[in-house]
Design a protein around this motif. Structure first.
Motif, mmCIF file in Angstrom:
data_model
loop_
_atom_site.group_PDB
_atom_site.id
_atom_site.type_symbol
_atom_site.label_atom_id
_atom_site.label_comp_id
_atom_site.label_asym_id
_atom_site.label_seq_id
_atom_site.Cartn_x
_atom_site.Cartn_y
_atom_site.Cartn_z
ATOM 1 N N LEU A 147 10.535 -2.803 -1.821
ATOM 2 C CA LEU A 147 10.567 -1.409 -2.243
ATOM 3 C C LEU A 147 11.737 -1.202 -3.189
ATOM 4 O O LEU A 147 12.812 -1.773 -2.995
ATOM 5 N N LEU A 167 8.383 -4.348 2.362
ATOM 6 C CA LEU A 167 7.231 -3.804 3.093
ATOM 7 C C LEU A 167 6.214 -4.916 3.304
ATOM 8 O O LEU A 167 5.707 -5.488 2.342
ATOM 9 N N GLY A 206 -4.422 3.258 4.410
ATOM 10 C CA GLY A 206 -3.101 2.631 4.282
ATOM 11 C C GLY A 206 -2.940 1.355 5.088
ATOM 12 O O GLY A 206 -1.847 0.794 5.138
ATOM 13 N N CYS A 207 -4.026 0.869 5.691
ATOM 14 C CA CYS A 207 -3.887 -0.342 6.528
ATOM 15 C C CYS A 207 -3.876 -1.615 5.690
ATOM 16 O O CYS A 207 -3.534 -2.686 6.191
ATOM 17 N N LYS A 259 -6.601 -2.353 3.116
ATOM 18 C CA LYS A 259 -7.947 -2.784 2.700
ATOM 19 C C LYS A 259 -7.989 -3.089 1.193
ATOM 20 O O LYS A 259 -8.443 -4.158 0.793
ATOM 21 N N GLU A 292 -14.345 1.106 -1.909
ATOM 22 C CA GLU A 292 -14.915 2.417 -1.601
ATOM 23 C C GLU A 292 -16.053 2.817 -2.550
ATOM 24 O O GLU A 292 -15.936 3.787 -3.305
ATOM 25 N N HIS A 333 -15.199 4.034 4.314
ATOM 26 C CA HIS A 333 -14.621 4.945 5.301
ATOM 27 C C HIS A 333 -15.753 5.613 6.056
ATOM 28 O O HIS A 333 -16.611 6.241 5.451
HETATM 29 N N1 LIG Z 1 3.119 -2.135 -4.713
HETATM 30 C C1 LIG Z 1 3.314 -1.422 -3.609
HETATM 31 N N2 LIG Z 1 4.493 -0.864 -3.340
HETATM 32 C C2 LIG Z 1 4.712 -0.153 -2.228
HETATM 33 N N3 LIG Z 1 3.763 0.068 -1.294
HETATM 34 C C3 LIG Z 1 2.554 -0.471 -1.492
HETATM 35 C C4 LIG Z 1 2.255 -1.240 -2.654
HETATM 36 N N4 LIG Z 1 0.965 -1.645 -2.580
HETATM 37 C C5 LIG Z 1 0.480 -1.142 -1.428
HETATM 38 N N5 LIG Z 1 1.435 -0.445 -0.777
HETATM 39 C C6 LIG Z 1 1.297 0.222 0.496
HETATM 40 O O1 LIG Z 1 0.543 -0.619 1.318
HETATM 41 C C7 LIG Z 1 -0.282 0.143 2.157
HETATM 42 C C8 LIG Z 1 -1.707 -0.338 2.036
HETATM 43 O O2 LIG Z 1 -2.248 0.100 0.804
HETATM 44 P P1 LIG Z 1 -3.785 -0.037 0.497
HETATM 45 O O3 LIG Z 1 -4.035 0.630 -0.804
HETATM 46 O O4 LIG Z 1 -4.176 -1.445 0.606
HETATM 47 O O5 LIG Z 1 -4.398 0.814 1.689
HETATM 48 P P2 LIG Z 1 -5.913 1.103 2.033
HETATM 49 O O6 LIG Z 1 -6.158 0.578 3.365
HETATM 50 O O7 LIG Z 1 -6.807 0.610 0.955
HETATM 51 O O8 LIG Z 1 -5.889 2.668 2.044
HETATM 52 P P3 LIG Z 1 -7.029 3.693 1.571
HETATM 53 O O9 LIG Z 1 -8.146 3.532 2.521
HETATM 54 O O10 LIG Z 1 -6.371 5.019 1.700
HETATM 55 O O11 LIG Z 1 -7.377 3.355 0.159
HETATM 56 C C9 LIG Z 1 -0.100 1.584 1.794
HETATM 57 O O12 LIG Z 1 0.794 2.175 2.700
HETATM 58 C C10 LIG Z 1 0.508 1.505 0.416
HETATM 59 O O13 LIG Z 1 1.352 2.606 0.198
#
Ligand SMILES: Nc1ncnc2c1ncn2[C@@H]1O[C@H](COP(=O)(O)OP(=O)(O)OP(=O)(O)O)[C@@H](O)[C@H]1O
Length: 693
Positions: free
Chosen positions: A86, A94, A117-118, A120, A241, A280
């Motif tokens: 970060l 992270l 945010g998991c 995916k 999605e 989703h």
């Molecule tokens: N480059 C990055 N820098 C900081 N955080 C990141 C980065 N890439 C992903 N994240 C964090 O990682 C987590 C997973 O993101 P991701 O987009 O894969 O979620 P997701 O499961 O696809 O969510 P959604 O269903 O809402 O699209 C999130 O909390 C996102 O903020």
């Protein structure tokens, strides 16, 4: 005799920063040229090889995919970890994915589910090999082998954001995709079939539109994005999605047609393709279309395996009236702190339980057997693909077989130019800027006419040779004055005046000199406007880079094709500007009524436009982001203007910076247009050195 040339001590810091900027540009240019042109040219074995290979890849296919040996896409991924640092001092790293493993089999449709945010989308990015930030660990393989440079010609990736040209119709959009990726014979049938599959046939001639101008609904736009990717029949399709627009654009439509997209994907999978998509909360009928489920919670695998086995694996009961997808989602959302006792226990257990389960061991074994080349699907799936005639396009056969572009370089350029042209002719805003710029040029010319003196170029060639600057036969001093100012002196671009005791002829000549300065100012503003207008290409190129990233990523065309297409477009545009803009300022500004002079002005008009757009293109390629590129363009304009000889006399520029003058496009434009108006020579001012105001 004469006047003092303007001498300005240039601030060394400013001069040094100009020098550094220019040196940086001159360092970046060869590097960029190496990256785009020379290196791929060298790798492809010469210019001929480059052109026939479609611009940088391996040999383009003249065969359709139908004639190639079909290969399935069996994807395995083991122990995928992903972390990002970060920004900000002391902020922790992270850890987003924590050891996700799985297998995507040919002929299957896999749902990737989990709370927002998991991780995916992150997993899909990694599988599609598009993750460019952060640290990715683990192993992703295609048919047991590491993914090569040609992986993206096998894999279509439908990202979360739609990426369509709003002014094209659905049919045109798909036509251009086909023209870039497939042979002509396949186009019409494929387009029709894909539109029917994705329930788009009834909107084939509707413009895609956007949130402002209207057009297709969000769900329809989403389906067009999917159609673009699956049209050419890739062996592997990853979708982020795919039903998001349907969710957002009304429950009514979602109730009526939600399975349309997933059903089309399922049909596609049934033809032997490998598909995985994040989704989703699907409806029960939609969820039933999936073969496999990959469930992620906080970056860890909660379940990976066949959908029907899910509940058995989890030991959870699902009443007949309850949607299984809802149970799945509920399980992933359950938190230890706030859930009921059962739910919390199951949630905590499920990740650990899956890690220790036989299913997990089975997946590991499967990945091992794929890596060893003895997985039954590797052989069986090839046979399960449809007969060659029924295959959907070139990309299906590309799996691991060729990293080239489907069409030759010149074909790619032609299609891209044609698409750009179609877009421009439908872009009202762009056309409006043309008219507005013409109007501004005309306004600039008419403002110049407010200067008291008539334009000197309208006067007969000068004959005045009196060193004292006075011709008694011409009391007004106007008609006979030599109104020539050396180019570097012209940079002293102020008005001159003389005292009350000056001779009439002296005053007349000075008035002429002022007219010269006004005239040169007018010409400078013309070339300035022509160059600065090209700033419009900064956002245009940046917007097109989104499409370029997606289409080049999918191996539809090469980097060179994209650059050449832009150059052709900019060249044609410059020619049109020469035709359209030159009359706007030439006649109103009463420039010299000679064809040669008009032609020169037209060439300068086109040349300045081309130079401006080329600089805009270069900067948008070198500098990331719209704001930075626009600022860089402004800096380039300032730099070019300052050293072109109009503001600063060239003689006043320190010798170690004069090279900047000769790299400034403004220098050439300014000299060319001034020369075309016969303004070479020198002016001799009578009497005392005039004072500048
Ligand atoms: N480059 C990055 N820098 C900081 N955080 C990141 C980065 N890439 C992903 N994240 C964090 O990682 C987590 C997973 O993101 P991701 O987009 O894969 O979620 P997701 O499961 O696809 O969510 P959604 O269903 O809402 O699209 C999130 O909390 C996102 O903020």
């Amino acid at each position: 005799m004469g006047y003092e040339s303007l001498s300005i001590g240039i601030n060394d810091a400013v001069a040094a920063s100009f020098a550094v900027l220019s040196v940086a540009v001159f360092i970046c240019l060869p590097i960029a040229a190496w990256g785009w042109l020379v290196y791929p040219l060298w790798r492809s074995g010469g210019l001929h090889g480059w052109i026939t290979r479609g611009g940088g890849g391996r040999m383009h296919s003249t065969e359709t995919g139908a004639r190639r040996t079909p290969r399935p896409a069996l994807v395995t991924f083991r122990d995928i970890h992903y972390s990002v640092k970060l920004s900000g001092r002391g902020r922790p790293e992270l850890h987003i994915l924590k050891g996700v493993s799985g297998v995507l089999l040919p002929g299957t449709l896999t749902a990737i589910m989990g709370p927002s945010g998991c991780g995916k989308s992150t997993l899909l990015d990694i599988l599609a090999d598009t993750k460019r930030v952060g640290v990715v660990e683990g192993d992703v393989r295609l048919n047991g082998e590491a993914r090569g440079t040609d992986f993206r010609s096998t894999c279509a990736y439908v990202m979360q954001e739609d990426c369509c040209h709003s002014t094209l119709t659905v049919h045109e959009t798909l036509w251009f995709v086909c023209a870039l990726r497939l042979g002509p014979d396949e186009r019409l049938e494929l387009i029709t079939r894909t539109m029917v599959d994705l329930d788009l046939a009834h909107v084939a001639d509707t413009r895609i539109g956007d949130d402002v101008s209207g057009g297709l609904s969000g769900g329809q736009r989403r389906r067009v994005t999917i159609a673009i990717e699956i049209l050419s029949g890739p062996a592997l399709v990853l979708l982020d999605e795919p039903t998001s627009g349907l969710d957002a654009y009304g429950a009514q439509q979602a109730v009526a047609t939600p399975p349309a997209v997933v059903a089309a994907l399922r049909r596609f999978a049934d033809r032997g393709r490998t598909l995985a998509c994040t989704i989703h909360q699907p409806r029960a009928e939609t969820f039933a279309l999936f073969h496999q489920l990959l469930l992620i919670k906080a970056g860890e695998t909660m379940y990976c395996g066949p959908v029907p086995d899910f509940l058995r694996g989890c030991g959870v009961a699902c009443p007949p009236s309850v949607n299984l997808a809802d149970v799945v989602v509920d399980l992933t959302h359950t938190k230890e702190a706030d859930a009921d006792a059962d739910g919390a226990e199951q949630s905590v257990d499920l990740v650990a339980r899956f890690a220790a389960s036989a299913l997990r061991r089975k997946i590991e074994d499967e990945i091992d057997s794929v890596e060893l080349g003895c997985h039954p699907d590797l052989a069986d799936a090839a046979a399960s693909l449809e007969a060659p005639k029924e295959q959907e396009g070139a990309r299906v056969g590309c799996c691991g077989s060729s990293g080239g572009y489907p069409t030759p370089l010149m074909h790619q350029v032609g299609v891209l130019v044609r698409r750009q042209w179609t877009l421009d002719t439908r872009n009202f805003g762009y056309q409006f800027t043309w008219v507005l710029n013409g109007f501004v040029l005309a306004l600039n010319a008419s403002t110049y006419l407010l200067v008291e003196q008539p334009p000197l170029s309208a006067q007969p060639a000068s004959v005045y040779r009196d060193d004292m600057g006075c011709d008694p036969t011409e009391p007004s001093g106007r008609q006979g004055c030599v109104c020539h100012v050396p180019m570097d002196e012209a940079a002293s671009n102020g008005q001159y005046n003389v005292g009350a005791d000056a001779t009439e002829c002296g005053r007349a000549i000075l008035a002429s000199a002022n007219a010269v300065f006004a005239f040169r100012g007018f010409l400078f503003l013309v070339i300035n406007a022509l160059f600065v207008n090209e700033a419009v290409f900064v956002p245009a190129v940046i917007a097109d880079k989104r499409f370029f990233a997606r289409e080049h990523g999918a191996r539809a065309y090469s980097v060179l094709a994209w650059h050449l297409a832009w150059l052709v477009k900019l060249g044609l545009t410059a020619a049109l500007k020469a035709l359209f803009y030159t009359p706007c300022f030439y006649f109103i500004g009463q420039l010299r009524p000679a064809w040669s002079a008009y032609l020169a002005a037209a060439l300068v008009t086109g040349g300045m436009g081309l130079a401006g757009s080329a600089v805009a293109m270069l900067l948008t390629t070198l500098v990331p982001g719209l704001g930075a590129a626009t600022t860089a363009f402004g800096c380039a304009v300032l730099l070019y203007q300052n050293v072109c000889g109009f503001f600063l006399p060239i003689a006043a520029i320190p010798p170690y910076l004069t090279w900047l003058t000769w790299t400034s496009v403004f220098t050439y434009g300014y000299y060319a247009i001034v020369t075309s108006q016969q303004m070479f020579g020198s002016i001799e001012l009578p009497g005392d050195t005039p004072a500048r105001t």
